[in-house]
Scaffold this motif. Structure first.
Motif: not given
Lengths: 563, 111
Positions: A38, A45, A59-64, A108, A110, B19-21, B24-25
């Motif tokens: 990936r 994706e 994958h949520q609003l702010h991050a994984y 988290i 990736l 969102n950054r890969l 995820g930010r």
């Protein structure tokens, strides 16, 4: 080699064998390769998303967000410390305990995920089947193996269901996700009637284990109380019968409409009798010998569970009574946050992860470490995550309860509000969740702060306030005595109130009482509902009892007459 | 991520988010590429936003971002601010953890 040869079997959960270890190691390496592809761009994706979800990575609003499975909610201290390490090292120092008895990490990266999964695997944990249209983490009674009212310890059968459902080749791509809960107590602490399948173990007339099986319950967009499909399923047929239910669902469940894809819709569409006929036909046609759960198999699984040596000093109850008499704060906490144990001199402890004004289910790495330390010191190295987003120590000596309470207090975990208005279930809501329409946490914080006084909470008595940030109902608002559902109106948050829900033996779906309100007005409305209850209740009535006796009118009037 | 909040108001303007890969930010498309700070986002008239989104999507793999879409902005603010609560939370961080917030004034993430 696993380290199980050199350490005693952990109390309360299954110990992996070499096959389990090898499988997890291979799975981590497989995901490491998928993440690398990936990041390199080899996988888009769209191609990667189902692969990461199969490993619990959303994958949520702010991050994984990584959702780690805690089978039947039970962990040993070594596993708990690993969760604290992950929170500290890879997250922003928090973990969030969920209503599926799991834990989620909200920040988290990736590229860190394969390493995290490798570390989880080293303590016999993973994130498999915490997402996707498969059989999810099997949940169980938080007081399993300990409660005085329990008839059968359900965890061995929970483990058997876990092993049966893990990577089950037929059930990896079901029409929709599938949730199973199992209890062994006549008092439903697992919301059995709100699961796709709810199983209640009980002794049969001959002493052998039998199962009562409920099917087709659930919350979400279409809340339905599950119906009893079998009253006395023999132990040897547990897997075959559940397999038959899943096959019928897999064959006939809708795949054309995600909102009508759960088994509850199928059971309603066919009717229970027709659904049962199909299950029985499938059951009759199966190679039952292949699925037979033999006493030897059950014994082999049971042998991989450690058992606690439940010996307490004879004066343990007297010591606890004296400690309670000497300290009213401890006495209050012992009154609200413990549950009777089956063994003399022992008690079950429920730890509130709901401080006044705090975030339900959130714990820092320091607190998670403290829970591990306390489990090690006071409860045979074992703890459980509850579907109420709290923690249970199953086996605590009564003469050591005061010392445990002090240790909890040092970690900020001695809030005396179990089962009271401060013990709110709330989903992560719009502060974190990509599906949410409204924030759940702030309204939970405001309600718990409004009712922070522990004396007032005890006066109000047992009540469940459940809050969901969208109709998916992860906060179980349908089952709340007071339920709150966040809705979006042109980008602004409003909250719909339901009353009269219950997830227990008297399972019911809460009914909407009127138009949705803004956040602060909703908090005020909850206060007026409580005032109304306190005014109208009769001796010994819970909020739910008074509501059921009087109906919606006086409560609705209290909210909207002045709104 | 579920791409929503794509309301467009006539005469309004939007910013482009993704969102950054790797982590995820949330990021915002600015004059010099993607930034965590919405304060640095390009403000694009809604009449032009769809074409700009298409351009950004064409570069997504090269930029290591995903889930690109447009976000309606409030009118008349000193720095860009999203219209909806959902996008405000994405831009400024969870409302329940002040330590994790990104200040709209300073455009800085507080760790």
């Amino acid at each position: 080699m696993s380290d199980t040869a050199t350490r005693p079997l952990p109390v309360g959960h299954y110990t992996y064998d070499q096959v389990d270890h090898d499988f997890l190691r291979a799975r981590v390496e497989q995901f490491r390769d998928q993440v690398a592809r990936r990041i390199s761009g080899e996988l888009s994706e769209d191609e990667f998303k189902p692969l990461r979800l199969m490993n619990g990575l959303y994958h949520q609003l702010h991050a994984y967000m990584l959702r780690v499975a805690v089978p039947y909610g039970t962990m040993d201290a070594r596993q708990v410390r690993m969760l604290a390490h992950i929170a500290r090292t890879y997250d922003r120092d928090y973990g969030h305990f969920t209503t599926r008895q799991n834990i989620q990490f909200n920040w988290i990266r990736l590229e860190d995920t394969p390493e995290i999964l490798e570390q989880l695997a080293s303590v016999e944990m993973h994130a498999i089947q915490t997402s996707g249209n498969c059989i999810r983490n099997v949940t169980s009674d938080e007081f399993a193996g300990a409660a005085a009212d329990e008839l059968v310890d359900p965890r061995v059968h929970a483990e058997i269901l876990r092993q049966w459902s893990t990577l089950h080749p037929e059930f990896t791509f079901l029409p929709r996700k599938f949730k199973i809960a199992i209890s062994g107590s006549p008092h439903d602490r697992v919301a059995a009637r709100f699961h796709d399948i709810g199983v209640v173990a009980k002794p049969g007339p001959d002493g052998a284990v039998r199962f009562e099986v409920f099917v087709g319950g659930g919350m979400g967009r279409t809340p339905i109380v599950g119906v009893r499909i079998h009253d006395h399923l023999p132990e040897e047929d547990l897997l075959a019968y559940l397999e038959a239910i899943l096959r019928v669902y897999n064959a006939y469940g809708r795949r054309d409409n995600i909102y009508k894809a759960r088994i509850k819709i199928l059971v309603q569409a066919l009717g229970l009798d027709a659904f049962r006929e199909k299950v029985e036909a499938e059951f009759a046609a199966m190679d039952r010998a292949r699925y037979r759960l033999t006493p030897e198999t059950v014994a082999a699984i049971r042998a991989r569970f450690g058992t606690p040596d439940l010996i307490a000093p004879a004066d343990a109850p007297a010591k606890l009574a004296a400690d309670r008499a000497a300290n009213p704060h401890f006495d209050r906490w012992a009154r609200t946050n413990t549950h009777p144990h089956r063994a003399p001199g022992f008690i079950c402890v429920a730890v509130s992860v709901k401080p006044a004004g705090g975030i339900p289910g959130d714990a820092t790495s320091h607190q998670i470490d403290a829970l591990a330390d306390i489990a090690e010191r006071f409860s045979f190295d074992e703890l459980r995550v509850t579907h109420m987003q709290n923690i249970v120590f199953g086996h605590v000596r009564q003469d050591e309860l005061l010392a445990l309470w002090h240790a909890l207090g040092e970690a900020g975990l001695a809030t005396p509000n179990l089962g009271l208005i401060g013990d709110i279930i709330a989903c992560p809501g719009l502060d974190y969740c990509a599906l949410a329409n409204a924030r759940s946490i702030p309204i939970a914080q405001k309600i718990s702060a409004r009712f922070a006084d522990p004396t007032l909470q005890e006066q109000i008595g047992r009540i469940h306030v459940n809050i969901s940030g969208c109709i998916n109902a992860c906060g179980h608002h349908h089952a709340g005595h007071i339920g709150i559902l966040g809705v979006d109106k042109k980008g602004e948050e409003f909250f719909q109130i339901t009353l009269g829900g219950s997830a227990e033996d008297d399972a019911a779906i809460g009914q909407i009482i009127g138009p949705a309100l803004p956040e602060d007005a909703t908090v005020d409305a909850v206060a007026r509902l409580i005032e109304t209850y306190l005014t109208l209740r009769q001796e010994g009535e819970r909020f739910l009892d008074t509501y059921r006796r009087l109906g919606q009118a006086p409560f609705k009037d209290s909210v909207y007459a002045t709104a | 991520m579920d791409v929503r909040s794509n309301r467009r108001e006539q005469g309004g303007s939007s910013a482009i988010t993704a969102n950054r890969l790797l982590d995820g930010r949330t990021v915002w498309l600015g004059a010099h590429g993607w930034s965590e700070q919405i304060a640095e986002a390009r403000v694009i008239a809604n009449t032009d936003i769809e074409a700009a989104i298409e351009d950004a999507r064409a570069r997504a793999a090269a930029d290591s971002v995903m889930a690109i879409y447009g976000v309606q902005l409030l009118p008349d603010t000193a720095t860009p601010e999203p219209l909806t609560m959902r996008e405000r939370i994405r831009a400024f961080g969870p409302s329940v953890h002040p330590a994790f917030a990104i200040s709209p004034q300073e455009g800085q993430r507080h760790e």
